[in-house]
Design a protein around this motif. Structure first.
Motif, PDB file in Angstrom:
ATOM      1  N   THR A   6     -69.949 -39.673 -77.242  1.00 11.16           N
ATOM      2  CA  THR A   6     -68.758 -40.381 -78.004  1.00 11.16           C
ATOM      3  C   THR A   6     -68.648 -42.105 -77.345  1.00 11.16           C
ATOM      4  O   THR A   6     -67.988 -42.822 -78.184  1.00 11.16           O
ATOM      5  CB  THR A   6     -67.191 -39.686 -77.330  1.00 11.16           C
ATOM      6  N   SER A  42     -62.971 -29.640 -84.493  1.00 14.38           N
ATOM      7  CA  SER A  42     -62.621 -30.518 -83.450  1.00 14.38           C
ATOM      8  C   SER A  42     -61.846 -31.880 -84.294  1.00 14.38           C
ATOM      9  O   SER A  42     -60.985 -32.394 -83.282  1.00 14.38           O
ATOM     10  CB  SER A  42     -63.959 -31.102 -82.638  1.00 14.38           C
ATOM     11  N   ASN A  43     -61.992 -32.144 -85.333  1.00 15.11           N
ATOM     12  CA  ASN A  43     -61.049 -33.036 -85.828  1.00 15.11           C
ATOM     13  C   ASN A  43     -59.385 -32.811 -85.731  1.00 15.11           C
ATOM     14  O   ASN A  43     -58.724 -33.730 -85.601  1.00 15.11           O
ATOM     15  CB  ASN A  43     -61.193 -33.299 -87.467  1.00 15.11           C
ATOM     16  N   THR A  91     -67.349 -33.243 -90.687  1.00 12.96           N
ATOM     17  CA  THR A  91     -66.618 -33.965 -89.709  1.00 12.96           C
ATOM     18  C   THR A  91     -66.506 -35.296 -89.721  1.00 12.96           C
ATOM     19  O   THR A  91     -67.014 -35.898 -90.388  1.00 12.96           O
ATOM     20  CB  THR A  91     -67.289 -33.576 -88.095  1.00 12.96           C
ATOM     21  N   VAL A 124     -66.770 -38.098 -87.826  1.00  8.10           N
ATOM     22  CA  VAL A 124     -67.854 -39.077 -87.372  1.00  8.10           C
ATOM     23  C   VAL A 124     -69.016 -38.795 -88.027  1.00  8.10           C
ATOM     24  O   VAL A 124     -69.547 -39.833 -88.352  1.00  8.10           O
ATOM     25  CB  VAL A 124     -67.751 -38.520 -85.860  1.00  8.10           C
ATOM     26  N   GLY A 126     -65.160 -32.633 -78.720  1.00  5.95           N
ATOM     27  CA  GLY A 126     -66.224 -31.623 -79.248  1.00  5.95           C
ATOM     28  C   GLY A 126     -67.724 -32.129 -78.435  1.00  5.95           C
ATOM     29  O   GLY A 126     -68.392 -31.011 -78.445  1.00  5.95           O
ATOM     30  N   VAL A 127     -67.908 -33.175 -78.338  1.00  9.51           N
ATOM     31  CA  VAL A 127     -69.364 -33.571 -77.994  1.00  9.51           C
ATOM     32  C   VAL A 127     -69.328 -34.250 -76.648  1.00  9.51           C
ATOM     33  O   VAL A 127     -70.306 -34.554 -75.741  1.00  9.51           O
ATOM     34  CB  VAL A 127     -70.227 -34.373 -78.785  1.00  9.51           C
ATOM     35  N   TRP A 149     -64.150 -36.110 -81.236  1.00  9.38           N
ATOM     36  CA  TRP A 149     -65.591 -36.245 -80.603  1.00  9.38           C
ATOM     37  C   TRP A 149     -65.762 -36.107 -79.247  1.00  9.38           C
ATOM     38  O   TRP A 149     -66.589 -35.610 -78.808  1.00  9.38           O
ATOM     39  CB  TRP A 149     -66.418 -37.506 -81.191  1.00  9.38           C
ATOM     40  N   SER A 150     -64.828 -36.796 -78.504  1.00  5.20           N
ATOM     41  CA  SER A 150     -64.504 -36.474 -77.069  1.00  5.20           C
ATOM     42  C   SER A 150     -64.061 -34.963 -76.728  1.00  5.20           C
ATOM     43  O   SER A 150     -64.753 -34.518 -75.948  1.00  5.20           O
ATOM     44  CB  SER A 150     -63.578 -37.330 -76.220  1.00  5.20           C
ATOM     45  N   GLY A 185     -61.302 -38.826 -85.426  1.00  4.54           N
ATOM     46  CA  GLY A 185     -62.535 -38.581 -85.388  1.00  4.54           C
ATOM     47  C   GLY A 185     -62.982 -38.793 -83.854  1.00  4.54           C
ATOM     48  O   GLY A 185     -63.723 -38.033 -83.259  1.00  4.54           O
ATOM     49  N   GLY A 186     -62.493 -39.939 -83.415  1.00  4.22           N
ATOM     50  CA  GLY A 186     -63.075 -40.304 -81.906  1.00  4.22           C
ATOM     51  C   GLY A 186     -62.374 -39.343 -80.927  1.00  4.22           C
ATOM     52  O   GLY A 186     -63.050 -38.927 -80.090  1.00  4.22           O
ATOM     53  N   GLN A 235     -77.882 -35.163 -78.261  1.00  4.49           N
ATOM     54  CA  GLN A 235     -77.735 -36.665 -78.197  1.00  4.49           C
ATOM     55  C   GLN A 235     -77.746 -37.393 -76.981  1.00  4.49           C
ATOM     56  O   GLN A 235     -76.893 -37.446 -76.102  1.00  4.49           O
ATOM     57  CB  GLN A 235     -76.199 -36.612 -78.883  1.00  4.49           C
TER      58      GLN A 235
END
Lengths: 482, 66
Positions: A74, A300-301, A385, A387, A69-70, A66-67, A62-63, A231
């Motif tokens: 993160t 993204s996972n 996802t 996260v 994807g977003v 996220w880096s 997940g981490g 975000q």
């Protein structure tokens, strides 16, 4: 030899099952032994148990996802753990002491004794299980993806999840929490080595750290900081606050507090556990490197596993997949124990007063399989996802915080009616947000708004109903009879 | 117990400091500034809690055990 990856993952699972069995052998397995291991763990094992609780599929897949994807947002994952330990320094010794005095086993026991309400303890148990399911779902989802990718597509993600469910449920049934501690030791070492290696090797693969960040900044201006998406900084602050105070509100984390040998363990942990968080940076670096190695993934996972598969040989994909399996097995087993104990001890037992301890234990063991099967059903029918799943669980468990913190630090700040009203208001708001997919309101995390509303209700209702405060202050000292 | 008030510093560093650190440049140790800043806050938290632990009277003397 693509099968090398699966063989190594299989061996990892077998080793952890053997460790679990060895840990359980020769121990008397009553429910207290099974869940809190007779309160005999020292600082090292509590450290491993808590650390095992933190490094999960969520951080590993997940981490990095996220880096990938977003980007910037993160950083909330790096921040909230540290602040949770600061809070733990003050809060956990008091909870531990209270739990020890009253011989508590599960989280709802705390609410039942502190607020003298069996109804409240059943509500807490139910909300806890509702929160655990998306958390557990994130582990199953991650395991399914690992098996799918490590088998190079020959086993589907759904079958991967089925295998994961059986492994976790068998593991929990055989060994309980002692098995978790032993496997946590193995997991921490393997995961640390793997994350440090790929967290450095993959950025070097794309030209080094500085070059990697410069390339990403040129490709996606604003991606590496807050504010480029919904975000922004307000989201960061509200999410960090919500997750930091919710950190120990998870039923399994709250229960793990009881396993400490002394209250000083928690103060000691506050010095060193924050540093452990820095390992997360390397997981995020993997996600950033993946932007340049495998751009344009729809899920993204998959960032970490896809990048690893593209760069390394199958046997090494197997080592990384095995580490990912362990990352899900330890917290997954703790969560399953937590959820099944909640339902057996705090809902089944009060409703069926004639039940013997061995019947309650049997129910707990059956519930492990029921909860695992329900989670599998949700996992197979969801595309959320990792996260997002974790944040949904946090939205629910954080609703315990106002009542807990007021109960721990004040005599009359929260009473029974106040605590019940606050938790109900918070949980209903979160349920509405979850069903409507509302994760951000006015730039703030929606769960944060629910916990603020919850806290206001707890304080207001408790202040408006002073009669039960008298019951309360006397109950804070007396040992309630069962 | 006044030493415990030091523990207010880590939340301030993360949650207020972020307003001043939300930038890619300057790069420090290869990291964008925001990323370097948050990592520094983590180390800062540990240092603050070491000071609090060592000076907190609650951690001196025999401890309550089973």
């Amino acid at each position: 030899m693509h099968s090398a990856a699966l063989v190594i993952i299989f061996l990892t699972v077998v080793i952890s099952l053997i460790l679990g069995l060895l840990a359980a052998r020769g121990k008397q397995m009553n429910l207290q032994q099974w869940t809190v291991a007779g309160r005999s763990f020292g600082a090292l094992f509590v450290f491993l148990l808590m650390a095992g609780d933190i490094y999960t599929t969520f951080t590993f897949l997940g981490g990095s996802g996220w880096s990938y994807g977003v980007g910037g947002p993160t950083l909330y994952i790096l921040s909230y753990g540290s602040l949770a330990y600061v809070l733990a320094y003050f809060m956990l010794p008091r909870i531990w002491r209270y739990a020890k005095t009253h011989n508590l086993i599960s989280q709802p026991d705390y609410f039942e004794h502190r607020f003298q309400s069996r109804g409240l303890s059943m509500l807490v148990a139910l909300v806890g299980v509702v929160a655990i399911i998306p958390y557990l779902q994130s582990q199953f989802t991650g395991l399914g993806l690992i098996v799918e990718i490590a088998s190079y597509g020959s086993i589907s993600a759904v079958w991967g999840m089925v295998i994961a469910m059986f492994v976790i449920a068998i593991y929990v049934t055989l060994s309980g929490v002692r098995g978790s501690a032993w496997t946590a030791a193995l997991k921490d070492i393997v995961l640390l080595a793997v994350v440090l290696f790929i967290g450095i090797a993959l950025p070097l693969h794309v030209g080094g750290f500085s070059a990697m960040f410069h390339k990403i900044d040129a490709l996606k201006p604003g991606f590496l900081t807050f504010g480029s998406t919904a975000q922004g900084i307000p989201w960061f602050i509200s999410t960090v606050l919500m997750t930091a105070v919710g950190f120990y509100m998870w039923p399994h984390a709250f229960g793990a507090v009881y396993t400490a040998k002394s209250e000083r363990v928690f103060r000691n942990n506050a010095m060193f556990l924050p540093l452990y968080q820095l390992i997360l940076l390397f997981v995020f670096f993997v996600g950033f490197a993946a932007i340049l190695i495998v751009p344009g993934l729809t899920n993204s996972n998959l960032a970490l596993m896809s990048a690893v598969t593209k760069v390394y040989a199958p046997w090494f994909v197997g080592v990384i997949g095995g580490a990912g399996m362990l990352a899900a097995l330890v917290p997954g087993s703790l969560m399953l124990i937590g959820a099944s104990t909640l339902l057996a001890e705090n809902i089944y037992r009060p409703l069926s007063r004639s039940a013997t301890p061995s019947q309650v234990q049997l129910v707990a063991r059956v519930l492990v399989w029921v909860i695992a099967a329900i989670t599998l059903f949700f996992s197979a029918n969801s595309n959320a996802t990792i996260v997002a799943l974790l944040l949904m669980g946090y939205n629910f468990v954080t609703q315990f915080f106002p009542a807990v913190i007021l109960g721990v630090f004040t005599k009359r700040g929260a009473n029974r009616i106040g605590a019940i009203s606050g938790i109900l208001v918070g949980v209903i708001m979160v349920a509405i947000f979850s069903l409507t997919g509302t994760s951000i309101i006015w730039g703030l995390n929606s769960g944060f708004l629910a916990v603020i509303a919850n806290a206001i209700v707890v304080l207001a209702v408790s202040a408006a109903t002073p009669s039960s405060a008298v019951v309360e202050s006397s109950s804070a000292k007396a040992t309630p009879a069962d | 117990m006044a030493i415990r008030w030091l523990a207010i510093l880590p939340p301030l560093a993360f949650l207020v400091g972020v307003f001043f650190a939300n930038s890619v440049t300057p790069y420090v140790l290869g990291l964008p500034f925001l990323w370097f800043y948050i990592a520094t806050c983590v180390v800062f938290t540990a240092l603050v809690m070491i000071v609090v632990y060592l000076l907190d009277p609650a951690n001196k003397g025999p401890e309550l055990q089973d």
